[in-house]
Scaffold this active site. Structure first.
Site, PDB file in Angstrom:
ATOM      1  N   GLY A   1      13.625  -2.493  10.747  1.00  0.00           N
ATOM      2  CA  GLY A   1      12.484  -1.899  10.062  1.00  0.00           C
ATOM      3  C   GLY A   1      11.259  -2.790   9.957  1.00  0.00           C
ATOM      4  N   GLN A   2      11.250  -3.936  10.652  1.00  0.00           N
ATOM      5  CA  GLN A   2      10.067  -4.788  10.598  1.00  0.00           C
ATOM      6  C   GLN A   2       8.952  -4.128  11.399  1.00  0.00           C
ATOM      7  OE1 GLN A   2      10.559  -8.824  12.075  1.00  0.00           O
ATOM      8  NE2 GLN A   2       8.600  -9.469  11.247  1.00  0.00           N
ATOM      9  N   SER A   3       7.829  -3.865  10.735  1.00  0.00           N
ATOM     10  CA  SER A   3       6.706  -3.223  11.421  1.00  0.00           C
ATOM     11  C   SER A   3       5.517  -4.166  11.585  1.00  0.00           C
ATOM     12  CB  SER A   3       6.271  -1.954  10.680  1.00  0.00           C
ATOM     13  OG  SER A   3       5.889  -2.267   9.363  1.00  0.00           O
TER      14      SER A   3
ATOM     15  N   HIS B   1       9.375  -8.531   0.689  1.00  0.00           N
ATOM     16  CA  HIS B   1       9.104  -7.438  -0.228  1.00  0.00           C
ATOM     17  C   HIS B   1       9.779  -7.767  -1.550  1.00  0.00           C
ATOM     18  CE1 HIS B   1       7.823  -4.377   2.816  1.00  0.00           C
ATOM     19  NE2 HIS B   1       8.583  -5.117   3.608  1.00  0.00           N
TER      20      HIS B   1
ATOM     21  N   ASN C   1      12.790  -7.741   6.453  1.00  0.00           N
ATOM     22  CA  ASN C   1      13.307  -7.073   7.641  1.00  0.00           C
ATOM     23  C   ASN C   1      13.008  -7.938   8.856  1.00  0.00           C
ATOM     24  OD1 ASN C   1      13.955  -4.765   6.048  1.00  0.00           O
ATOM     25  ND2 ASN C   1      11.818  -4.163   6.143  1.00  0.00           N
TER      26      ASN C   1
ATOM     27  N   ILE D   1       0.817  -1.217   0.000  1.00  0.00           N
ATOM     28  CA  ILE D   1       0.000   0.000   0.000  1.00  0.00           C
ATOM     29  C   ILE D   1       0.851   1.269   0.000  1.00  0.00           C
ATOM     30  CG2 ILE D   1      -2.008  -1.090   1.055  1.00  0.00           C
ATOM     31  CD1 ILE D   1      -1.203   0.360   3.685  1.00  0.00           C
TER      32      ILE D   1
ATOM     33  N   HIS E   1       7.374 -11.809   5.916  1.00  0.00           N
ATOM     34  CA  HIS E   1       6.987 -11.327   4.601  1.00  0.00           C
ATOM     35  C   HIS E   1       8.224 -10.944   3.809  1.00  0.00           C
ATOM     36  CE1 HIS E   1       6.986  -7.788   7.260  1.00  0.00           C
ATOM     37  NE2 HIS E   1       7.201  -7.028   6.186  1.00  0.00           N
TER      38      HIS E   1
END
Length: 112
Positions: free
Chosen positions: A91-93, A100, A85, A31, A98
């Site tokens: 930076g893993q939120s 990218h 990440n 998104i 997953h």
């Protein structure tokens, strides 16, 4: 997991722009794309990150990479970057494994 954003996307509770789906994984466009082509590939089984991959779930992770190869070929991508990440500092939120997949622009090195 009940509060996991990606588990909710897999369950259809949160809409997404699907790229691919099978029994083991789901792929959808990001998104907030960081490249002209930017989609995520996630296992349907909740795995927290690469750090949680072990002999019980590694076949699912291998399948995710097979899907990445299949989808990038279908999209005509000759060059792309795959990023995962692991942990907040990296930076893993969303704490659901997953990958990218980014393409369509020059990728700088080193990243970050």
């Amino acid at each position: 997991m009940q509060d996991c954003l990606f588990c909710k996307i897999i369950a259809g509770e949160i809409p997404s722009n699907k790229v691919y789906e099978d029994d083991l994984c789901y792929a959808f466009y990001d998104i907030d794309p960081q490249a002209p082509t930017h989609f995520l590939v996630i296992p349907k089984q909740h795995i927290q990150s690469v750090a949680a991959v072990d002999e019980t779930n590694s076949a699912i992770v291998a399948h995710c990479f097979e899907v990445i190869a299949k989808v990038t070929k279908e999209l005509g991508l000759d060059s792309f970057r795959v990023v995962s990440n692991i942990g907040e500092q990296a930076g893993q939120s969303v704490f659901h494994l997953h990958f990218h997949v980014l393409a369509g622009r020059d990728m700088t090195w080193p990243p970050g």
